[in-house]
Each structure stands twice: as C-alpha cells, then as structure tokens.
Design a protein around this motif. Structure first.
Motif: not given
Length: 316
Positions: A38, A42, A138, A173-174, A227
């Motif tokens: 992840r 990201s 996200d 997360i993006r 990220p």
C-alpha cells in the motif's frame, strides 16, 4: 479500474522495500506485505518516496502516545466518542475510496478533539488491517454542521499538527480531495486557525477569496514527499448541491442528498471491522518506530541513534 502495473515489477519493488525495512533498526517488524504494498501504491511506486513515508508513518506513531496508546474500542472514552461521531468507508466510482466523518453534537458539549483524533487513528488502522484493494484515489467528506466557534476552545494545536503531517505525508492512501459540507458562515475563523499548518502559498491562495460569500471554494495542497502529492480542499455551504459535482448522488449517504443508505448503517460496518481487528488495535506498539536510544540497539545504515522529535517533524 486501477492503473495497470507489471506484477513482476511490483514484486521486485516489494522485495527491495522489505530488504530496506529489515535493515532499518528504527522500523518495527510488523509492517507486513499488504501494508508495504500500500505504501508503494500510495507513492505511485516511487521507492524513495515510499521509504520516506514509511519512516514518517512509524515515527509519528511513536511520538503520539496520547493518540495511539490505551485505545481499546470497548473503553469508556472511546465509547463516549462513538456516541457522537458517525464514520463511513465507501468504495465509489473511479476506483475511489470515500471516507466520511459526521459529528452529531450540536452544542459541542461532549466533543473532545483529542478523543476524536484517537478515533481517527483507531478506525483508519482497522481499515488498513482489513483492506487489500488498492484505490486510485481517496476522497474525504467531513460534515461540519455542528461545528461552532466553540470549537476553537477545544482545538489542540499539537494534535492538529501531528494529524496534518500524518494525513498529508505519511498515511498510505492517495488523498485527492477533502470536502467540508454544511460549512458555517464563520468558516473564515476556522481557516485562520488552520493557517499555521499550511504552506504560505496555500494561505495566499485562500486569502484571495471572500470565503464567507462563496457556496464552495477550493484550496489545493501539494506536499514534497509522501502520498499526498496533490490534493484539494472544497467547502460546501448548507443546502448547496456543489458536492454532486464531485460525487454521484447514488454513492452518497441519504443525509447528503444521496441514495447510498444511512450513515448509521455505514457506521455499523466500520464498527464491525474495528471489533474484528481489536486484538491488533489494542497493541500500543502497532506499526510504531523503535526509539533506538531507549532500546539500546545500535544504529546502522546512517540511521540516527534517536528518532526525530516532533519539533523536527513540524510542518514547513
């Protein structure tokens, strides 16, 4: 659909990242393959950015005991916060993940900023432990309908600084968009409170707007590492329909003019995941960096003997 990646190349990068982590005495040994993958995703498979994000992720967690220690979801303090906050974690079109925070405490009589931040870490950690799908973006939706000027008295600068750094540069997360819905007319006061945590360019961009007169306005954030490479904040006034320009109605909960179900039902699913992962979440050292000075371990690979304090992690 997520962007195509050569599976063999991803595995090669993952192996290289694992080898690097194993050689960093300050990093914990509980960063599993799913979490490391992840981080790669990201950071758009930029190994150096992923390494920077991992270091920051673990260091912030070490330096935030008030947010990450003693956080049993069944404890009285967490249960108290759960009574006034609804959360949702939804998959929406465009291979995006929608995170929703909704406060239900009109007088802010029971609201505690630090406990709210603890719940953020608890719920997002549960998600990271449970989720394997990799989203292309996200999106965060925060319902600020119950936020009043009383919030200013409850605000904690130290915790806000940590959260900002973690969310923008460390969390895998993006983060693309943040939407504040039901924004009150005094949002300019809240903006003034946020100023210390923004780069000057971001402040200048917002100050060019007459915030209180707009039904929606945007603030674009760019970070140099991690990220959160390029994200934007959008404010939406009550009863406006500007949110539909970004998220389809059928993907939004009923409370926001959509047909995607009630927030209470989404919250039940979030709680199910939290309780399923409780045995991991109650561990105070989950994904935390190791203080080399206290542990007595020798540093190597040019790693400093002690991890940076949060003073050195302050937002530029």
């Amino acid at each position: 659909m997520s962007e195509a990646r050569d599976p063999e190349e991803v595995q090669r990068q993952l192996a290289e990242l694992k080898q690097w982590v194993a050689g960093q005495p300050q990093l914990p040994n509980d960063l599993g393959d799913n979490l490391l993958t992840r981080f790669l995703h990201s950071c758009y498979y930029d190994l150096e950015r992923a390494k920077t994000a991992i270091n920051l992720f673990c260091t912030i967690r070490l330096n935030s005991p008030e947010l990450l220690n003693n956080r049993d979801p069944e404890s009285e303090k967490i249960q108290k916060t759960l009574k006034i906050v609804n959360l949702a974690q939804l998959k929406i079109s465009g291979n995006r993940n929608l995170w929703i925070w909704q406060l239900n405490d009109p007088g802010l009589e029971r609201y505690d900023y630090v406990q709210d931040a603890r719940l953020f870490f608890l719920s997002t950690d549960a998600w990271l432990l449970n989720e394997t799908h990799l989203e292309d973006a996200d999106v965060v939706l925060m319902d600020v309908k119950d936020i009043s000027l009383k919030f200013l008295a409850k605000f904690n600068v130290s915790v806000a600084r940590k959260l900002s750094k973690y969310q923008e540069e460390a969390m895998p997360i993006r983060l693309k968009q943040i939407h504040l819905v039901n924004a009150p007319p005094f949002i300019d006061k809240i903006h003034a409170l946020m100023k210390p945590f923004m780069k000057q360019a971001h402040i200048d961009m917002v100050d060019g707007h007459e915030i209180e007169r707009l039904s929606t306005f945007s603030l674009h954030l760019k970070t140099d590492t991690g990220p959160g490479l390029n994200s934007s904040i959008h404010f939406h006034s009550p009863k406006s329909e500007t949110l539909f320009n970004f998220i389809d109605k059928e993907e939004l909960p009923d409370e926001y003019g959509g047909t995607g179900g009630k927030m209470a039902d989404h919250m039940k699913r979030v709680l199910e995941v939290i309780h399923q992962k409780r045995e991991f979440l109650i561990k105070d050292n989950l994904w935390k960096a190791i203080d080399l000075k206290k542990s007595g371990k020798e540093s190597k690979n040019d790693v400093p003997e002690t991890l940076p304090s949060f003073r050195s992690l302050a937002i530029d």
